[in-house]
Design a protein around this motif. Structure first.
Motif: not given
Length: 240
Positions: A120-132, A147-157
């Motif tokens: 779940l984190w991986t797909l959210g992280h890739l979505a956030s990165s694609a938005s960037w 809220g996606y950046h806080a949950l899935f962006g760079m530096g999130s765990k």
């Protein structure tokens, strides 16, 4: 004694003789155009002059057409680099989707061994990165939910608690939607457009818009390897 010829008769004979000899000459002269007429373009030369004028116009038109052909061909936009980069990005995106199949609902936040990045984190992280990346190419604001950046962006765990995240279906839909927005944006550009600088500050990570698209595919390949390890750690079957 012989009589002298009558003057009246002699004058008539001379007149008749002169008339009969001049008639053919007059007909011959009438059948030929005069030199003066040829010089002034009167009958006898009008047709030739018109033909010459038409020929000149046609030649000019032909020359203009020949001149415009190569310029149009040289001005044709190239899409070779764009299409190859899109194909690469689509391939990486398709592979992520293949490796995301077969997870049970409770496994989407499972962390196996040395693989803390759950699905779940991986797909959210890739979505956030694609938005960037979309912002780098178009200059647009983020296209993922707030809220996606806080949950899935760079530096999130990643945290193994599903209650802290949006539903898996929502996250997966966001992943698909952001990627499609990038494809739609890039499809409106050509190679020359993609070689221009990014529309937003990248911190030196992106050199141009084509580079942004290529690094998107590279980034998905990076996390594809992690998904492969996660599947192995959870005992899921091989994709290939």
């Amino acid at each position: 004694m012989s009589k002298k010829p009558s003057p009246r008769k002699s004058k008539s004979a001379v007149k008749k003789k002169a008339g009969s000899s001049s008639k053919p000459a007059a007909r011959k002269a009438a059948s030929k155009p005069s030199r003066a007429a040829s010089r002034t373009g009167k009958p006898g030369t009008t047709k030739a002059a018109t033909s010459k004028a038409k020929g000149t116009t046609k030649a000019k038109g032909t020359t203009k057409a020949k001149g415009s052909g190569p310029s149009k061909r040289s001005a044709a936009a190239s899409n070779v680099m764009r299409d190859r980069a899109l194909a690469h990005a689509r391939f990486a995106h398709g592979m992520i989707n293949k490796f995301a199949e077969g997870f049970a609902p409770e496994q989407v936040v499972a962390q196996a061994g040395a693989c803390p990045n759950h699905l779940l984190w991986t797909l959210g992280h890739l979505a956030s990165s694609a938005s960037w990346t979309h912002g780098m190419i178009t200059g647009a604001s983020p296209i993922v939910p707030e809220g996606y950046h806080a949950l899935f962006g760079m530096g999130s765990k990643p945290i193994g608690d599903a209650a802290l995240y949006p539903s898996f279906d929502e996250v997966r839909q966001a992943y698909e939607a952001t990627f499609q927005r990038i494809v739609d944006a890039v499809a409106r550009l050509d190679d020359q457009d993609l070689l221009t600088p990014p529309e937003q500050e990248s911190g030196g990570f992106i050199t141009d818009k084509l580079d942004a698209l290529n690094k998107l595919a590279w980034h998905e390949g990076w996390h594809l390897g992690q998904l492969s390890d996660l599947r192995r750690g959870l005992g899921l079957p091989h994709v290939f």
